[in-house]
Design an enzyme around this catalytic site. Structure first.
Site, short mmCIF file in Angstrom:
data_model
loop_
_atom_site.label_atom_id
_atom_site.label_comp_id
_atom_site.label_asym_id
_atom_site.label_seq_id
_atom_site.Cartn_x
_atom_site.Cartn_y
_atom_site.Cartn_z
N CYS A 2 -40.48 -60.54 14.88
CA CYS A 2 -39.75 -60.48 16.14
C CYS A 2 -39.86 -61.83 16.86
CB CYS A 2 -40.24 -59.41 17.10
SG CYS A 2 -40.29 -57.76 16.40
N ARG A 27 -37.90 -64.84 12.09
CA ARG A 27 -39.07 -64.01 12.40
C ARG A 27 -38.74 -62.53 12.41
NH1 ARG A 27 -43.39 -67.34 14.74
NH2 ARG A 27 -44.44 -65.36 14.84
N TRP A 75 -37.80 -57.20 14.35
CA TRP A 75 -38.17 -56.67 13.02
C TRP A 75 -38.83 -55.33 13.31
CZ3 TRP A 75 -42.50 -55.05 10.31
CH2 TRP A 75 -42.37 -55.00 8.92
N ASN A 99 -43.24 -58.35 21.68
CA ASN A 99 -43.67 -58.47 20.28
C ASN A 99 -45.05 -57.85 20.19
OD1 ASN A 99 -41.44 -59.95 19.66
ND2 ASN A 99 -42.50 -61.89 19.40
N GLY A 100 -45.33 -57.19 19.09
CA GLY A 100 -46.65 -56.59 18.93
C GLY A 100 -46.56 -55.08 18.88
N GLU A 484 -47.63 -65.65 -8.04
CA GLU A 484 -46.80 -66.25 -6.99
C GLU A 484 -45.33 -66.30 -7.43
OE1 GLU A 484 -46.73 -66.89 -4.03
OE2 GLU A 484 -45.28 -68.47 -3.70
N LYS A 488 -42.20 -64.51 -5.52
CA LYS A 488 -41.02 -65.27 -5.06
C LYS A 488 -39.74 -64.62 -5.57
CE LYS A 488 -42.25 -67.08 -2.73
NZ LYS A 488 -43.40 -67.40 -1.93
N GLU A 491 -39.05 -61.18 -3.75
CA GLU A 491 -38.68 -61.16 -2.33
C GLU A 491 -37.30 -61.73 -2.05
OE1 GLU A 491 -41.37 -63.03 0.48
OE2 GLU A 491 -41.82 -64.64 -0.91
N HIS A 507 -53.20 -54.47 -23.01
CA HIS A 507 -53.91 -53.34 -22.40
C HIS A 507 -52.96 -52.43 -21.63
CE1 HIS A 507 -57.72 -55.04 -23.65
NE2 HIS A 507 -57.24 -56.21 -23.26
N LYS A 603 -40.74 -63.52 8.75
CA LYS A 603 -41.56 -64.66 8.38
C LYS A 603 -43.05 -64.45 8.68
CE LYS A 603 -42.28 -68.86 6.96
NZ LYS A 603 -42.32 -69.01 5.51
O1 M6R Z 1 -48.11 -67.07 7.67
P1 M6R Z 1 -48.97 -66.62 6.52
O2 M6R Z 1 -49.24 -67.70 5.54
O3 M6R Z 1 -50.24 -65.99 6.99
O4 M6R Z 1 -48.14 -65.50 5.81
C1 M6R Z 1 -48.68 -64.76 4.76
C2 M6R Z 1 -47.62 -63.95 4.06
O5 M6R Z 1 -47.02 -63.05 4.96
C3 M6R Z 1 -46.54 -64.82 3.44
O6 M6R Z 1 -47.07 -65.75 2.55
C4 M6R Z 1 -45.51 -63.94 2.70
O7 M6R Z 1 -46.10 -63.34 1.60
C5 M6R Z 1 -44.29 -64.77 2.27
N1 M6R Z 1 -43.09 -64.05 2.55
C6 M6R Z 1 -44.31 -65.12 0.82
O8 M6R Z 1 -43.21 -65.88 0.46
#
Ligand code: M6R
Length: 608
Positions: A2, A27, A75, A99-100, A484, A488, A491, A507, A603
């Protein structure tokens, strides 16, 4: 998670609020809204489901020349994404953006229902607006009512509040959710993220937890929740327009992938000293003696930040002899009855510096007396302020929801910490030198990958974009990269992707392989090559559609082989990761997705 904006000044607030919201859209982006007040305090509330572009259209149909207002891009947490649940929330005389999470909102709702409040949304935020309105009836001013309400609230908040009886002020407050006030000439800005303020003012005040502010055209007055007056400390905002623009790229994700040679160079500048065969991080607030005594490292993060920690742990293990490392997913660690070994130090990894779970772990580790060091990108963020020492990544604003350039620099910064430990302890001088020399050339090696694989990945991505499943496998230092890479892909492309340590294939996961899957296999020439190749052959025998990412010049039996050429050895996984980033990006583009703002994501995850 948000975005909050606000403006009070002499200019048309609607335009400024919408422009600021566009910058914060990364965000959260499932609904958006603004409210402005005219000089005679007539409100114009505009809210819509969907993106800020939809709100902008609405504003075009309801233009005002009002000079005060607040806005929000959401969000969803409580309540589905809808106009009804969008902020600002309006109750009585009060408009509020939040926010929160207000944890005790059900109790408050019950209490307020007894005072004839009815609720139109499913949100906790509307309950807070009602509470402020209720207390406002018997308060001399809005500031007093907000202060009273916040004393009754349990949870996290960043809020901006307008009272329709007084268009001369906006009240703001923060507890666990960031807020920044921009001080201009005869105007004051409010934002939950510094990027919204760039180009408007570079004089900013970061609110701390427990602080409440009164924003007027002439600036900001600050006090604690106990009504104790505070000095306003103005800081310079170090961010420029370039950082928040696409600069010719179609998407921020592409810009940020391609930025890595320069963003990484910024992380390394002054820290990696190849002539001295050494690398160091200023700002850790640790003497050589303290480093010598470290026996255990707890690395904490979420998502990509967590994988960066896993990746770096392999490197730190290679560099040190007597240090054990545990890498922890913050949302798990925070509720575990974990033991802290003696002589531990914690590395708190977070691009945004605002991730709620990571912050909770930081607070718990500090409570237990563990020295906590931050590996953070966002300057002035909550985690950066709360740690005992730490390092900024300096990679510039990362706008794309999918994190890329932060990962590379997080691994680099953590590896430098490993070098410092090894140096202080006098272990592995040969490895220290090798890592230092490789870090020094890593930016140019990444550039080579971007030049070559940047050209060849789009057609490869086209060939694999219609699959529904992907399996990423790697061994040892290539396993974190596999995790990782899978994150990627899933998402941004919404392809189901899983990562496995290559040795685990037999396994269980090898049972998955069929024509609906493609496989991404990382194979490094000088490291467990034969074993990785055997895993690949095992998969091929079962009809795999394997994309092999490798630095070998030898013949490799993959359906598609992506060969990089590099002088690196230890840090080659980071080059393979750039290839994975390019693959995820191009597959997502081919599938027609909004790669910068993938569905259901935001984000910065500032709620649990
Ligand atoms: O701001 P941060 O690095 O703490 O965020 C952590 C995760 O939320 C962030 O890396 C998230 O997994 C990304 N969308 C990955 O691309």
């Amino acid at each position: 998670m948000c975005g909050i904006v606000g403006y009070i000044g002499e200019r048309e607030a609607q335009n400024i609020l919408v422009a600021e919201l566009k910058r914060l859209e990364y965000r959260g982006y499932d609904s958006a809204g603004i409210v402005t007040l005219s000089d005679s305090a007539t409100p114009t509330l505009l809210r819509t489901k969907g993106k800020v572009a939809a709100l902008e259209e609405l504003v075009g149909q309801h233009k005002t020349s009002d000079t005060v207002g607040i806005g929000h891009t959401r969000w969803a947490t409580h309540g589905e994404p809808s106009k009804r649940n969008a902020h600002p929330h309006h109750v009585g005389e009060i408009y509020l953006v939040h926010n929160g999470i207000i944890e005790n909102y059900q109790d408050l709702k019950t209490m307020l229902s007894g005072h004839e409040y009815e609720f139109k949304s499913d949100t906790d935020s509307e309950v807070l607006a009602a509470l402020i309105d209720y207390l406002r009836r018997d308060s001399p001013d809005l500031l007093t009512a907000v202060t009273g309400a916040l004393k009754m609230v349990v949870g996290a908040y960043g809020i901006a509040v307008l009272d329709t009886t007084n268009p001369e002020e906006i009240i703001v407050a923060r507890q666990g959710s960031p807020l920044i006030i921009g001080v201009g000439d005869g105007e004051t800005y409010i934002a939950s993220d510094a990027s919204a303020l760039v180009g408007y003012t570079n004089q900013v005040v970061y609110l701390h937890d427990g602080e409440i502010g009164r924003c007027t055209r002439s600036g900001l007055e600050l006090q604690t929740i106990e009504s104790q007056k505070l000095d306003v400390k103005i800081e310079m905002l170090d961010m420029d327009m370039q950082a928040i623009q696409k600069q010719g790229f179609d998407h921020f994700l592409a810009k940020e992938i391609y930025e890595q040679p320069t963003s990484l160079a910024a992380t390394l500048a002054g820290r990696v000293l190849p002539d001295q065969k050494y690398a160091r991080l200023g700002g850790l607030n640790m003497s050589d003696d303290e480093l010598r005594h470290v026996k255990h490292i707890i690395i904490v993060g979420c998502g990509t930040a967590y994988f960066a920690g896993v990746q770096a742990s392999y490197f730190i293990e290679q560099l040190t002899d007597d240090v054990t490392i545990s890498v922890e997913i913050a949302s798990e660690l925070r509720y575990r009855a974990f033991n802290v070994p003696e002589h531990s130090v914690a590395m708190i990894v977070s691009q945004s510096g605002e991730t709620a779970d990571t912050l909770a772990c930081l607070n718990e580790l500090k409570r237990r007396g563990v020295k906590c060091l931050g590996v953070v990108n966002a300057v002035g963020s909550t985690i950066a302020r709360a740690v005992d020492g730490g390092v900024y990544l300096h990679v510039g604003a990362e706008i794309s929801v999918a994190s890329t350039k932060a990962f590379t620099s997080q691994v680099a910064a953590l590896t430098i910490f490993g070098i410092m430990l090894a140096n202080a302890k006098g272990t592995n001088p040969q490895f220290i030198d090798e890592f230092v020399q490789e870090l020094a050339i890593l930016p140019s090696e990444i550039q080579k990958v971007l030049d070559k694989q940047g050209a060849e990945i789009p057609s490869i991505a086209r060939a694999y974009a219609d699959y529904n499943h992907a399996l990423y496998i790697g061994r040892d230092t290539l396993y974190p990269i596999a995790m990782e890479g899978a994150l990627k892909l899933k998402e941004v492309s919404y392809i189901h992707a899983e990562a496995y340590a290559a040795g685990e294939l037999k396994h269980g996961p090898i049972a998955l392989i069929d024509d609906h899957f493609f496989e991404v296999c990382y194979i490094q020439d000088n490291w467990l090559y034969e074993k990785s190749q055997s895993n690949l052959i095992e998969m091929n025998t079962r009809g795999a559609h394997a994309i092999v990412i490798t630095d070998t010049t030898k013949k490799v039996p993959g359906e598609t082989v992506i060969r990089i050429s590099t002088k690196l050895s230890h840090l080659t996984p980071l080059l393979f990761n750039v290839v994975s980033q390019l693959l995820a990006y191009h597959v997502a583009v081919k599938r027609g997705h909004d790669v910068d703002q993938p569905r259901n994501l935001a984000k910065s995850v500032t709620v649990e």
